[in-house]
Design an enzyme around this catalytic site. Structure first.
Site, PDB file in Angstrom:
ATOM      1  N   LYS A 202       0.820  -1.213   0.000  1.00 30.70           N
ATOM      2  CA  LYS A 202       0.000   0.000   0.000  1.00 30.70           C
ATOM      3  C   LYS A 202       0.856   1.267   0.000  1.00 30.70           C
ATOM      4  CE  LYS A 202      -4.071  -2.136   2.078  1.00 30.70           C
ATOM      5  NZ  LYS A 202      -4.745  -2.265   0.772  1.00 30.70           N
TER       6      LYS A 202
ATOM      7  N   CYS B 108      -6.237 -14.711   0.896  1.00 32.22           N
ATOM      8  CA  CYS B 108      -7.511 -14.297   0.290  1.00 32.22           C
ATOM      9  C   CYS B 108      -7.750 -14.937  -1.066  1.00 32.22           C
ATOM     10  CB  CYS B 108      -7.567 -12.777   0.182  1.00 32.22           C
ATOM     11  SG  CYS B 108      -6.184 -12.045  -0.704  1.00 32.22           S
TER      12      CYS B 108
ATOM     13  N   GLU C 257      -3.967  -3.404  -6.822  1.00 27.29           N
ATOM     14  CA  GLU C 257      -2.677  -3.170  -6.194  1.00 27.29           C
ATOM     15  C   GLU C 257      -1.610  -3.837  -7.056  1.00 27.29           C
ATOM     16  OE1 GLU C 257      -3.379  -2.419  -1.560  1.00 27.29           O
ATOM     17  OE2 GLU C 257      -3.478  -4.547  -2.077  1.00 27.29           O
TER      18      GLU C 257
ATOM     19  N   GLU D 201      -9.358  -4.452  -1.565  1.00 24.86           N
ATOM     20  CA  GLU D 201      -8.914  -5.824  -1.852  1.00 24.86           C
ATOM     21  C   GLU D 201      -9.604  -6.700  -0.824  1.00 24.86           C
ATOM     22  OE1 GLU D 201      -7.724  -9.189  -1.988  1.00 24.86           O
ATOM     23  OE2 GLU D 201      -5.931  -8.564  -0.911  1.00 24.86           O
TER      24      GLU D 201
END
Length: 489
Positions: A162, A285, A463, A251
């Protein structure tokens, strides 16, 4: 007595006491040992972080892109020099095996910062001729102060993912790590400061979801980048929009399909399926938790999967031979065990695992055995809902069209994959799958160059990759008239 003592906030280039008077504890998920007591940020602390970020961002944006690039490259050097120490901290806080944190977490975070350090000088505008004496040019300018809200499964990697594009584009970032794994973000802040990033350009505020809400709603923040669950993401997005129409990157979760066709190399397919379900104890994830196997090869595939699951080395994270550790928290343990009970109750066939590990040194940790269910149906909770744990659901199918339709029958769309020796089928299937990240005959790698993000309720924006820089800048259009101005009146 905790291992790391009292942990504070990081504001304006230094550790700073919170004003809330509140603290929370973080524990080693492998042993239950108290790692640290952490101060929780108040609304005043968030205001202070925003004020320092604004001041620091002005200095940072005024630097040349080459200067920013050199400073970020120095941060990369420091991360790599301290890889082992940071990996040990990440191991204690997350419960991941040391072999994993040494090879993946800090390494991939540093790679992303290095990637964007190289792109900092490539941010440029366009020149568009209108007439011989008039043209337009565009500038890509930083947004200002951005907020990053991290998840607990990859704390330092997410902080790097990030902050890297944000800082490369000339922004400042206020980062809130998950309260479950709050420690390594503070080390990243120290490294940025040591590398030469101006005070305030990377601040860390600690706390639970209430602190994330303060960041999401703060009028002084221009963008929020969030990684976490879908429902929390919706709340963050709502606050960001209602407060000041912030830019957002989300996300979010997934229930990703892995499709194994009957012409697949079944050994390769089994290797992929086991990695896609049990790496990081299933707390990824993008995990391919819905494994669709063509009926003709299902039994042979299941046999190979179970042989590999039997070889998984569950153990102490500090043991270099361990490749499967505990879940990150007691709450996650309870959630995963609840889903396992649901799978049993709904008629799925338990093929492996299915219970908490409590013998020997496992008793004080949050360990769940790698679990495989067969004979699963699409309507089962373990197939429909994100578990975020080591639970594989195997389903069978007959035709390609059936597999694609069932794979897409979900509100999620983060990742998908196919295993087949037929190149035409591979691309045909991938083009029909509704997912933002897809793999053919592999699974899980997310290099810095590859945009990461989901379709549907798995996210907004991306991202990594070049395209992400666009989401940390805004375009200013400027028309220049070289000739005589033609008045209207």
């Amino acid at each position: 007595m905790s291992v790391y003592g009292l942990q504070r906030l990081y504001i304006a280039g230094a550790h700073a006491d919170a004003t809330s008077g509140k603290t929370f504890d973080t524990f080693d998920p492998a042993t239950g040992e108290l790692l640290a007591r952490v101060q929780q940020a108040s609304a005043d602390d968030v205001d202070r972080a925003v004020a320092s970020a604004r001041e620091g961002q002005r200095e940072w944006a005024a630097m040349t892109a080459m200067q920013r690039s050199r400073i970020l490259r120095r941060a990369v050097e420091l991360l790599r020099e301290r890889n082992d120490a940071l990996a040990e901290l990440e191991m204690r806080d997350t419960g991941k095996p040391i072999a994993e944190t040494r090879a993946v977490d800090i390494v991939t975070g540093a790679d992303v910062i290095e990637y964007y350090a190289g792109l900092a000088t490539a941010i440029e505008g366009l020149q568009v001729p209108l007439r011989p004496e008039s043209f337009v040019y565009t500038r890509r300018e930083p947004l200002g102060v951005c907020a990053g809200i991290g998840a607990w499964n990859y704390p330092i990697q997410i902080a790097c993912w990030k902050s890297a594009p944000a800082l490369a584009a000339g922004n400042a970032m206020i980062f809130k790590p998950s309260e479950v794994t709050p420690l390594s973000a503070l080390k990243l802040a120290e490294i940025y400061t040591e590398a030469g990033v101006p005070a305030g350009v990377f601040n860390v505020v600690q706390g639970d979801g209430s602190v994330g809400a303060l960041l999401s709603a703060h009028p002084g923040i221009a963008k929020v980048s969030f990684t976490g669950g879908v429902e929390t993401g919706k709340k963050v997005m709502s606050l960001a929009g209602a407060s000041s129409l912030k830019e957002v990157t989300m996300e979010l979760g997934g229930k990703s399909p892995l499709i194994v066709f009957d012409d697949a190399d079944l050994d390769r397919a089994a290797d992929i399926a086991v990695t896609a379900n049990f790496f990081s104890a299933g707390q990824v994830c993008t995990n391919g938790t819905r494994v669709f196997v063509q009926q003709a090869v299902k039994d042979a595939f299941v046999e190979r999967v179970l042989a590999r699951v039997a070889r998984i080395r569950v153990g102490k994270p500090s043991d270099s031979d361990t490749n499967f550790g505990p879940l990150a928290s007691a709450a996650q343990l309870d959630k995963v065990l609840g889903y396992i009970d649901s799978g049993k109750a709904e008629g799925a066939k338990l093929l492996a695992g299915g219970a908490r590990l409590v013998n020997d040194h496992f008793a004080s940790g949050q360990y769940v055995a790698p679990t495989v269910f067969g004979d699963c149906r699409d309507d089962m909770r373990i197939v429909r809902e994100e578990i975020f744990g080591p639970v594989m659901s195997i389903l069978s199918f007959e035709t390609e069209d059936e597999a694609i339709a069932r794979a897409n029958a979900t509100d999620y769309g983060l990742a998908a994959g196919v295993v087949t020796e037929n190149l035409s089928r591979a691309h045909r299937a991938i083009h029909r799958l509704e997912a933002g990240i897809c793999w053919i005959n592999t699974w899980g790698e997310s290099p810095a160059e590859m945009p990461v993000g989901g379709y549907k309720q798995s996210g907004v924006g991306r991202e990594n990759g070049i395209t992400t820089l666009e989401h940390y800048t805004r375009i200013k259009s400027v028309q220049v008239e070289l000739g005589r101005y033609q008045p209207v009146f």
